[in-house]
Design an enzyme around this catalytic site. Structure first.
Site, PDB file in Angstrom:
ATOM      1  N   ASP A 164       0.845  -1.190   0.000  1.00 51.64           N
ATOM      2  CA  ASP A 164       0.000   0.000   0.000  1.00 51.64           C
ATOM      3  C   ASP A 164       0.883   1.243   0.000  1.00 51.64           C
ATOM      4  O   ASP A 164       2.087   1.171   0.259  1.00 51.64           O
ATOM      5  CB  ASP A 164      -0.877   0.033   1.262  1.00 51.64           C
ATOM      6  CG  ASP A 164      -1.956  -1.035   1.234  1.00 51.64           C
ATOM      7  OD1 ASP A 164      -2.392  -1.380   0.137  1.00 51.64           O
ATOM      8  OD2 ASP A 164      -2.348  -1.511   2.314  1.00 51.64           O
ATOM      9  N   ASP A 181      -9.366  -5.748   2.401  1.00 48.70           N
ATOM     10  CA  ASP A 181      -8.089  -6.321   1.979  1.00 48.70           C
ATOM     11  C   ASP A 181      -7.962  -7.782   2.406  1.00 48.70           C
ATOM     12  O   ASP A 181      -7.025  -8.471   2.000  1.00 48.70           O
ATOM     13  CB  ASP A 181      -6.910  -5.532   2.593  1.00 48.70           C
ATOM     14  CG  ASP A 181      -6.750  -4.161   1.958  1.00 48.70           C
ATOM     15  OD1 ASP A 181      -7.049  -4.033   0.759  1.00 48.70           O
ATOM     16  OD2 ASP A 181      -6.331  -3.222   2.657  1.00 48.70           O
ATOM     17  N   ASP A 233      -4.563  -3.036   5.094  1.00 50.69           N
ATOM     18  CA  ASP A 233      -5.012  -2.528   6.394  1.00 50.69           C
ATOM     19  C   ASP A 233      -6.537  -2.533   6.544  1.00 50.69           C
ATOM     20  O   ASP A 233      -7.051  -2.478   7.651  1.00 50.69           O
ATOM     21  CB  ASP A 233      -4.460  -1.116   6.649  1.00 50.69           C
ATOM     22  CG  ASP A 233      -4.814  -0.143   5.521  1.00 50.69           C
ATOM     23  OD1 ASP A 233      -5.624  -0.515   4.644  1.00 50.69           O
ATOM     24  OD2 ASP A 233      -4.287   0.981   5.522  1.00 50.69           O
TER      25      ASP A 233
END
Length: 1029
Positions: free
Chosen positions: A447, A759, A755
């Site tokens: 990310d 996901d 997070d």
């Protein structure tokens, strides 16, 4: 009052589950005993308090003939309610009973709590609540005691056979030579076996305790509670009944409770009920929240009614054993290797047994005086049995040495050690297999926000409509537009603002980093008063932000005039597409023409190119005609014909050191891919700043792609392009999952960071799921293998280094262990076949086993990672465990040891002019010292300098020192125990000289280049390939 209670007790609450076979007289006696106990307590209570404080609740049936009476005392501070009724209320989801109590406000009042400000939270208040309702902990299933590990060691078949042989040897020895002299052979085997068992049991016990500690840390979840009107983070274990807890998407419900307020709140109760459908939680129909469930949408606040063992989740968790028999892939491969080598060892031991028995019964073997050991009927049965027991013990000991039992121990040790060190390096391992798998990773999908960047945002640019507004001219904004901004920020948020009554105190902002920075900006720059806005408006409906929608909306009603307004906030290009008009500085509404839209796009792209995250705000007053439509008032927030309020640009700087970490991963042969929800311009700017993209890499090369484009590619094109992609912008969690699936199909070992709740599928699909400790939701953490505690990409690089270290340490130990196995088996077999006796006794071989299995594992499994590990290519998914380099090293050392020891066996007495007993001691001493010196060679599989960094590994040096000291004691002071003779200085020098020669041999062997392709693949021996894979 007492009489009423007593009548109530006998008439309504006594339920017995006694067996029908119990006689009537027994029942009468039981009733009499119960009445006596109750009456005495009731009189005591009446005397102490003037009114009955005891209220019998339930009778627990322990068995058919045993009854435990649970008589519970009301806590004087919470006289209006008791724990059992609270637990039953939520467990049964009894809405009518809740209404009778007075709803959530009534429960809060009984619990001396407040639905807005929570509990006081001081130590006295917390202690009272613990006393009355218990703590938010649950009974742990008992962990394995030390004696369990000792018992497991005793259950090893080879150990049992050795103990049996020791017992027989001890018995015959005492019978033949008397107690004073006869116990040595059997007793020494006993001592050696017990020493091996003790060391391995202590080691396993300590590692088990280490895993328990890490497990306890992983369960310590931080939650957000309101105490004294202030939001604050507390541990899940600190929650008390009466606490007001804030819930958002991805949170685990930390205790049983009742919803105080919430919007679009949905929970996943599958962990409790098994039902996969999400359950809507609302005040009007279903306000009950059950501990252990997960929030999948919306947000809200709950009043805690039961904690710990008073919840269903607590009862379930207390019955789940913490002992994990999880086998990592590497452990499974090593178990196969151990079994296969063990079979070879068994075959050799069987051949040795047959040869020795044949030689003994044919009269070939002779005793110390040169006489035949077996003379047919002239030899006593005791002597025959004693000799056979000795032969069996020797054969069994060969099996003990041949079976590399140290391999599983080495894996456990290195995993436990690396887990502990990774914890210090901000990475908490949730699944053991991730430690080793991370070392094989070929691709990391990361990310952006919080991982590559600091997640400490500031508002650096503000546009009202199309006009850039500088900080000093905020006062020039129209009051009407300013009020709309206050509504859009203050009501369309999951964050909060707190300021104490102390004039000198400052504002405290809570929520996600994005929410906090926007709230801070609105309060400090736009003079927003959060409390005032909340008093002026009622929230009708909320659409919470998630990573798929990338926006959040709210539908509100103005209390004073009844008008209904809708506000949206989110990704700038998405919000601007919903707008048909915009506000200027004076508050005038102007149509958003095509040229205006192009200018808005340029503003967004300009901010994105400066690495700014662009957030837009839009507003719409719902027309009166639509207000009558219930769908708009309680359904979805409208999303068309909005008026654009403006844009803010949030600066989130890259983490210091992230570029260096990215470069380290790339030099290690690991591809880094950035997957972000930001637009393509922001993504490119950040990726270039972090070193993921090179400045000259363009979009047309296929390095940058948007999620929608990637999603819409055909399977063939997607598989062709996936390896070239470096940045995926405007991606959804589904796009991340799709990329992981494609990469794994291409043979990559994929690590993924995540997070959010959405996901979870990608984290589960990946070979290694890495969740974020700070911003990560509980759902993401539970789906991951490793939690990055500081959300930092540099910690991901550290995990990669540790993963490689685990794999490398195991390979070092395998090389060291197999060298000993090969040498010991060949020496004993050749000696047994040729001379009818084995040069190394059972006790000596057990000592060697201890050195290589336990002490060797400790020495080599605790090596720290070096920078050299990050200069190698990843091993990948199918690489063999024993490489050609390892075969080269171990065969060279094993052949050298075999040559030296067989020379000593057959020519040692004549070469050095020593007795047979001294020669056997020279063989034993040289063999042990060869292993000690070879431990240094095993420290580095490829580099010639095996001493580099050795001063940093104090444990290695300590183990070498301990081994040498114990060896001196074995040879010089435990002659009868170890069957050795004292050696003089010259003989010690000979042994050390032979052993030290392994260093130059190791240096020379490493000059020989070997092909990367495994040796067995040339021979096409499928069995051997599978054996050593």
């Amino acid at each position: 009052m007492f009489e009423e209670n007593l009548h109530y007790l006998f008439m309504n609450r006594i339920t017995t589950d006694l067996s029908k076979e119990i006689e009537t007289s027994n029942k009468k006696r039981w009733h009499l005993a119960f009445a006596t106990i109750y009456c005495s307590r009731a009189f005591k209570t009446a005397y102490s308090h003037g009114s009955p404080a005891y209220n019998p609740r339930k009778i627990l049936c322990v068995s058919n003939d045993t009854i435990a009476i649970d008589v519970v005392q009301h806590h004087p501070f919470f006289s209006g309610i008791d724990q059992s009724s609270l637990a039953k209320l939520v467990k049964d989801k009894n809405f009518d009973e809740l209404a009778n109590i007075g709803g959530v406000q009534g429960v809060a009042a009984s619990l001396k709590s407040d639905t807005t400000n929570g509990v006081s939270g001081d130590s006295e208040d917390v202690a009272r609540r613990h006393e009355a309702f218990g703590s938010n902990t649950y009974r742990k299933a008992p962990t394995k005691s030390f004696f369990v590990f000792v018992w497991e060691s005793f259950k090893d078949p080879t150990i049992i056979i050795l103990l049996l042989c020791a017992a027989l040897s001890l018995g015959f020895g005492i019978k033949e030579h008397g107690l004073k002299e006869g116990w040595y052979d059997g007793g020494s085997i006993y001592v050696a076996v017990f020493l091996v068992i003790a060391v391995s049991s202590i080691s396993n016990f300590r590692q088990n305790r280490q895993f328990d500690k890490l497990s306890k840390v992983s369960k310590n979840i931080p939650v957000e509670a309101v105490r004294k009107g202030r939001r604050q983070q507390i541990s899940i274990f600190e929650i008390v009944v009466g606490d007001v807890i804030c819930l958002k998407i991805g949170d685990q419900v930390p205790a049983d409770g009742i919803l105080v307020e919430g919007h679009s709140l949905q929970v996943d109760e599958s962990s409790m009920t098994g039902e996969s459908d999400h359950v809507a939680i609302n005040i009007s129909q279903n306000p009950f929240l059950i501990s252990g469930t997960k929030v999948v949408d919306g947000y809200g606040m709950m009043l805690v009614t039961s904690v710990g063992m008073n919840t269903t989740w607590g009862e379930m968790m207390s019955q789940i054993s913490s002992d994990s028999n999880e086998q990592t892939p590497l452990q499974e491969r090593l178990n196969k290797l151990t079994t296969s080598i063990g079979k070879v060892g068994l075959l050799v031991a069987f051949l040795v047994l047959v040869v020795l028995l044949v030689r003994y019964f044919t009269g070939t073997t002779k005793d110390e005086n040169g006489k035949k050991e077996f003379n047919g009927s002239k030899t006593s049965s005791d002597d025959v049995i004693n000799a056979v027991v000795g032969i069996v013990a020797a054969a069994v000991t060969i099996v003990v040495v041949a079976i590399p039992e140290g391999l599983p121990l080495a894996v456990t040790l290195t995993l436990a050690y690396s887990m502990k060190r990774m914890m210090a390096d901000q990475a908490m391992v949730r699944k053991l297999s991730a430690c080793e798998t991370m070392g094989s990773a070929t691709t990391i999908c990361t990310d952006k926000t919080g991982t590559l960047t600091l997640n400490k945002m500031t508002v650096t640019k503000f546009f009202l409509g199309k006009q850039h507004v500088k900080a000093e001219i905020h006062t020039s904004i129209s009051a009407k537009v300013l009020e709309l901004f206050h509504q859009g920020v203050g009501l369309n948020t999951t964050g909060s603002v707190f300021k104490s009554s102390d004039p000198s105190s400052s504002f405290e902002f809570s929520g996600s980093p994005t929410e906090k920075v926007i709230l801070s900006w609105a309060v400090m720059e736009l003079n927003m008063e959060m409390d005032q806005i909340k008093r002026n408006f009622n929230i009708l409906h909320v659409e919470a932000f998630n990573s798929e929608k990338k926006k959040s909306g709210v539908l509100i009603r103005n209390i004073s005039d009844g008008t209904i307004h809708a506000h949206w906030k989110g990704a700038a290009e998405m919000i601007s597409r919903m707008c048909s008009h915009y506000y200027d500085l004076e508050g005038n509404v102007k149509p958003l023409e095509e040229s205006d839209k192009e200018e808005c796009d340029r503003i967004i792209e300009g901010m994105a190119a400066s690495s700014l995250r662009c957030i837009a705000f839009a507003h719409k007053q719902v027309p009166k005609a639509e207000q009558k439509d219930n769908e708009h008032m309680h359904g979805n927030v409208p999303d068309n014909s909005f008026i654009l309020l403006g844009f803010v640009g949030l600066k989130d700087p890259c983490r210091p050191g992230v570029k260096k970490a990215v470069e380290a991963c790339q030099s290690a042969g690991v591809n880094i891919k950035m997957i972000t929800g930001d637009n393509v311009f922001t993504a490119k700017a950040i990726a270039t700043e972090c070193g993921i993209l090179h400045p000259n890499q363009e979009v047309d090369e296929g390095a940058v792609i948007e999620g929608e484009e990637f999603r819409n590619l055909t399977d063939e094109v997607r598989m062709e392009r996936v390896e070239k992609i470096r940045v995926m912008a405007r991606s959804s969690p589904f796009d991340k999952l799709l990329m992981v699936q494609c990469l794994r199909k291409k043979g990559h070992v994929v690590a993924v960071t995540g997070d959010g709740t959405n996901d979870a599928p990608a984290l589960k699909e990946a070979d290694i799921g890495l969740s974020m400790g700070i911003q990560g939701t509980e759902v993401a953490k539970e789906s991951s293998d490793i939690v990055i505690l500081d959300d930092n990409f540099a910690s991901v690089a550290t995990v990669l280094k540790w993963g490689r270290c685990v794999y490398n340490n195991i390979q070092k130990f395998i090389q060291f262990q197999l060298t000993v196995n090969v040498a010991a088996l060949v020496i004993n077999f050749v000696a047994a076949v040729s001379s009818g006796e084995v040069p190394l006794t059972a006790v000596q071989l057990l000592w060697v086993n201890l050195i290589m299995d336990t002490l060797g594992a400790l020495a080599l499994a605790t090596e720290k990672p070096t920078e050299e590990l990050m200069k190698k290519k990843p091993v990948g998914r199918t690489a063999p465990l024993i490489t050609n380099i390892m075969w080269r090293n171990l065969m060279a050392q094993a052949l050298y040891q075999i040559a030296v020891l067989l020379t000593l066996q057959f020519r040692g007495e004549s070469i050095f002019g020593v007795s047979k007993r001294v020669n056997d001691t020279l063989i034993f001493n040289t063999f042990v010292l060869c292993q000690v010196f070879n431990e240094f060679n095993a420290r580095n599989l490829e580099k010639k300098n095996v001493f580099k960094g050795i001063h940093k590994n104090k444990l290695f040096m300590a183990i070498i020192g301990i081994t040498l000291v114990l060896q001196v004691v074995m040879v010089e002071f435990l002659k009868k125990f170890a069957n050795t003779e004292r050696l003089n200085w010259g003989q010690w020098g000979i042994c050390i000289g032979f052993a030290a020669a392994s260093w130059p041999i190791g240096w020379l062997v490493k000059c020989i280049n070997v092909p990367e392709r495994p040796f067995f693949s040339y021979l096409r021996l499928n069995y051997l390939k599978a054996l050593f894979k």
